[in-house]
Motif scaffolding. Sequence first.
Motif, short mmCIF file in Angstrom:
data_model
loop_
_atom_site.label_atom_id
_atom_site.label_comp_id
_atom_site.label_asym_id
_atom_site.label_seq_id
_atom_site.Cartn_x
_atom_site.Cartn_y
_atom_site.Cartn_z
N VAL A 1 56.49 -90.65 100.61
CA VAL A 1 56.99 -89.84 101.72
C VAL A 1 57.35 -90.71 102.93
O VAL A 1 57.51 -90.22 104.03
CB VAL A 1 55.97 -88.76 102.14
CG1 VAL A 1 55.77 -87.77 101.03
CG2 VAL A 1 54.67 -89.38 102.57
N CYS B 1 55.61 -92.83 104.76
CA CYS B 1 54.68 -92.75 105.89
C CYS B 1 54.46 -94.10 106.53
O CYS B 1 53.86 -94.19 107.60
CB CYS B 1 53.34 -92.17 105.45
SG CYS B 1 52.36 -93.29 104.44
N CYS C 1 52.48 -96.45 105.75
CA CYS C 1 51.13 -97.01 105.72
C CYS C 1 51.12 -98.35 104.99
O CYS C 1 50.48 -99.30 105.43
CB CYS C 1 50.16 -96.04 105.05
SG CYS C 1 49.70 -94.67 106.10
N THR D 1 52.77 -101.02 107.02
CA THR D 1 51.95 -101.36 108.18
C THR D 1 50.82 -102.31 107.79
O THR D 1 50.55 -103.28 108.48
CB THR D 1 51.35 -100.10 108.82
OG1 THR D 1 52.40 -99.21 109.16
CG2 THR D 1 50.54 -100.43 110.04
N ASN E 1 54.10 -108.67 105.29
CA ASN E 1 55.27 -108.00 105.86
C ASN E 1 56.43 -107.93 104.87
O ASN E 1 57.57 -108.20 105.22
CB ASN E 1 55.73 -108.77 107.11
CG ASN E 1 56.17 -107.84 108.20
OD1 ASN E 1 56.32 -106.64 107.95
ND2 ASN E 1 56.38 -108.36 109.38
N ALA F 1 63.24 -94.36 106.36
CA ALA F 1 62.93 -92.96 106.07
C ALA F 1 64.17 -92.11 106.30
O ALA F 1 65.05 -92.45 107.08
CB ALA F 1 61.81 -92.48 106.97
N GLU G 1 65.66 -87.70 106.05
CA GLU G 1 65.31 -86.28 105.98
C GLU G 1 65.67 -85.75 104.59
O GLU G 1 66.80 -85.90 104.13
CB GLU G 1 66.13 -85.54 107.05
CG GLU G 1 65.84 -84.08 107.15
CD GLU G 1 64.83 -83.78 108.25
OE1 GLU G 1 64.91 -84.38 109.32
OE2 GLU G 1 63.97 -82.92 108.00
N THR H 1 62.55 -78.60 102.58
CA THR H 1 61.64 -78.68 103.74
C THR H 1 60.18 -78.81 103.31
O THR H 1 59.34 -79.13 104.13
CB THR H 1 61.77 -77.44 104.65
OG1 THR H 1 61.67 -76.28 103.84
CG2 THR H 1 63.05 -77.45 105.43
N ILE I 1 59.25 -81.06 101.28
CA ILE I 1 59.08 -82.52 101.15
C ILE I 1 59.36 -83.19 102.50
O ILE I 1 58.61 -84.05 102.93
CB ILE I 1 60.01 -83.08 100.06
CG1 ILE I 1 59.63 -82.52 98.69
CG2 ILE I 1 59.97 -84.60 100.04
CD1 ILE I 1 60.54 -82.93 97.57
N GLU I 2 60.38 -82.77 103.17
CA GLU I 2 60.75 -83.22 104.52
C GLU I 2 61.18 -84.68 104.61
O GLU I 2 62.28 -84.99 104.99
CB GLU I 2 59.59 -82.98 105.50
CG GLU I 2 59.85 -81.81 106.41
CD GLU I 2 58.82 -81.68 107.50
OE1 GLU I 2 57.76 -81.13 107.21
OE2 GLU I 2 59.08 -82.13 108.62
N LYS I 3 60.29 -85.58 104.27
CA LYS I 3 60.58 -87.00 104.53
C LYS I 3 60.52 -87.77 103.22
O LYS I 3 59.60 -87.57 102.42
CB LYS I 3 59.53 -87.53 105.51
CG LYS I 3 59.85 -88.86 106.14
CD LYS I 3 58.73 -89.26 107.08
CE LYS I 3 59.01 -90.59 107.75
NZ LYS I 3 57.89 -91.07 108.54
N LEU J 1 43.54 -77.48 95.41
CA LEU J 1 42.98 -76.51 96.36
C LEU J 1 41.47 -76.39 96.14
O LEU J 1 41.00 -76.11 95.04
CB LEU J 1 43.66 -75.16 96.12
CG LEU J 1 43.59 -74.18 97.28
CD1 LEU J 1 44.29 -74.74 98.48
CD2 LEU J 1 44.22 -72.87 96.87
N GLY J 2 40.73 -76.64 97.20
CA GLY J 2 39.28 -76.48 97.12
C GLY J 2 38.57 -77.66 96.49
O GLY J 2 37.35 -77.68 96.44
N ARG K 1 38.28 -80.66 97.52
CA ARG K 1 37.58 -81.55 98.44
C ARG K 1 36.22 -80.98 98.82
O ARG K 1 35.29 -81.71 99.10
CB ARG K 1 38.42 -81.79 99.69
CG ARG K 1 39.63 -82.65 99.38
CD ARG K 1 40.12 -83.34 100.60
NE ARG K 1 40.52 -82.36 101.61
CZ ARG K 1 40.64 -82.66 102.89
NH1 ARG K 1 40.35 -83.87 103.30
NH2 ARG K 1 41.02 -81.75 103.75
N SER K 2 36.10 -79.63 98.82
CA SER K 2 34.82 -79.04 99.20
C SER K 2 33.79 -79.23 98.10
O SER K 2 32.60 -79.20 98.34
CB SER K 2 34.99 -77.55 99.51
OG SER K 2 35.61 -76.92 98.41
#
Lengths: 179, 508
Positions: A79, A81, A83, A86, A91, A97, A99, A103, A105-107, A173-174, A176-177
């Motif tokens: 996506v 980002c 990271c 960075t 380097n 990036a 568009e 929407t 996915i966005e990036k 979904l769920g 992580r809990s």
Amino acid sequence: MSTHNVTVVERPRRNLWVQSYLPEVAKGLAITSRQFFKNLLTGSDIQTVQYPEVKRDYPLRYRGLHRLTYRDDGQVRCVACMCCSTICPANCIHITAAEHEDTSIEKYPAEFVIDELRCIVCGLCVEACPCDAIRMDSGIHAHPFYERDKAFLNKDYLLDLGGPSTAVQGGVLGSRSAR
Amino acid sequence: MPTLTINGKEITVDPGTTVLRAAAMLGIDIPHFCYHPALSVPANCRMCLVEIEKARKLEPSCYAKVGEGMVVHTESPKVIAARRAVLEFILVNHPVDCPICDQAGECKLQDYYVAYDSQPSRVAVPKVGKAKAYPIGPRVVFDGERCILCTRCVRFCDEITGTSELTVAERGDHSEIRTFPGKELDNPYSMNVTDICPVGALTTRDFRFKCRVWLMSSTDSICTGCAKGCNVHLEHFQGEAQRYRPRFNPEVNEYWMCDAGRMSYLELHADRLPSLRVLEDSELSWPRAARKVAALLGEKATGEGVAFVASAQSSCEGLMAGREFVRTMLDDAPVFWTGRPDGDGDAFLIRADKNPNRAGLAGIFGVEVLAQDAHRLLQELERGAIRVLYMMDSTLPFTSDEMKRFRAAVEKLELFVLQAPRRGGLDDLADVLLPSTTHAEQDGSFVNEDGLLQSFWAAYRPRTQALADWEVFVRLARGADRELSFSDFESLHGALHAEQGAAQDAGE
């Protein structure tokens, strides 16, 4: 530095047998020839492999060339980002990036280039990636390049090495809990 | 004057001060989303709850006024638990799409989550979906799922611009920031909502996906869009400006800046003069070029028919050096000035004068110079009264027709020296091209319309051979084996301050 732990070892005295050299040379040649004929006739003791015709198995966590994983529909999972670029200490990752028309996915990365000449194969990009989009488990080690620009691996090349990710986009979904 | 105790520290403040402000005076930071010092206080985010002894419940510190003998705890277990709960509530429907969010790295929700929450989500039902990447205005993008409904943007449009485009629509977890029907977020200050938005719900279209914020360096600078001289953070990455962000200055722009000014950073890299050129020779170093130019000026720029054009875009230091350059190298030639043409202004921040340093120019060359504008220069050129022209900038306030006339007149000149950061459509006519830096590449100062001398600092090095205006003048003088009365920035800046101080004393 303290001296009381020092043990003085006497140098072995060289007698005439040793000083004349020839018997020792003959002894060495005997060892070499024994090994030579053993390998020639049986081949049982050879430690080297005939690379690249023969290749060793790399360990599972071997860091080879990067690959970019893709989504279920074959689109790049990254996506953009930044990271990985960075954290990269060399380097060597360059992302542009853009568009995405979807929407949800966005990036996405319009360009994703890794300069394999700069890469120090540290694997930090893989650890930094929040999307399991970049991996170094292709098993291919960075080979030499005859032309400099061939060492800039672009998005298409990296995606060709890639495969689908086993992670679920956005997490389960769920899940992580339950941790 | 009530005296209160916050976290065991005593402070006496004016009556009517809020607990949050009093804590800030003590250096105690109380986390908050909806509170903004320039806006009204709705106390709706509940992030700034603090424990006040003898109060029945936790109080929002942005709203609670101080009282005599009040005892406040901002880090007690009860407060910490409340913050954690508030964050958990806010994050129930938050998409946590930090990897693709432009706010990531300067997001208050991210910061507070790490500081106070740091727990996994306990919600196992699907999140409420809202508008994504919705263009709420021509310059602003809205993401409904990231929004925490602090209403800072709504209050900004009600209270600061008075345009009231935004409101909160729907109820409960379907609440969403929307524009009123038929309206869009389109006012001259609309991009300020992206600064005050504590999360990534409102971001600018211009900066979208351009650069991650943690990669950028920030340099204090001044906006050059108009004569107001709004203070800005110039944020740049790898020697390239990425954006402007307003910098708080209660005397000038407070927390805000206009959209046109914010977008004026784009000019920093556009149309730049690539390199030195003296007649046909374009592969030159500065010392060689300086000698050649000095020789040309010594040969031709004497007696009648020489003119110097000062720029209202240039720094005070550049103009001071220019004034001395005219005295020593150009035989006190007549001075004209150029700059951008006047535009529209308003009663808030936008000024009709679109030049950052016209006041500085008038202070340094005298108010009389303002009558000698570019149109006068054009008249003089067409009259044939000018043989040699030295221009400090290529920005001209001309219409395309006037520009044609100007070009025709310039072609007839004996010598045309152009010292400018940008081509401005004149570089092909110039006999000598001396690239100079923009304000992002040099230290310097501007005088804004209200007479305030404001400094700016070099953010990055120029990519071309460009030098600051003052340095160009110093080098050209050296090329003629003369010295100006200063040779470094500090002495020049000191002289400027002395002069400005004397002028202010005389004015008072």
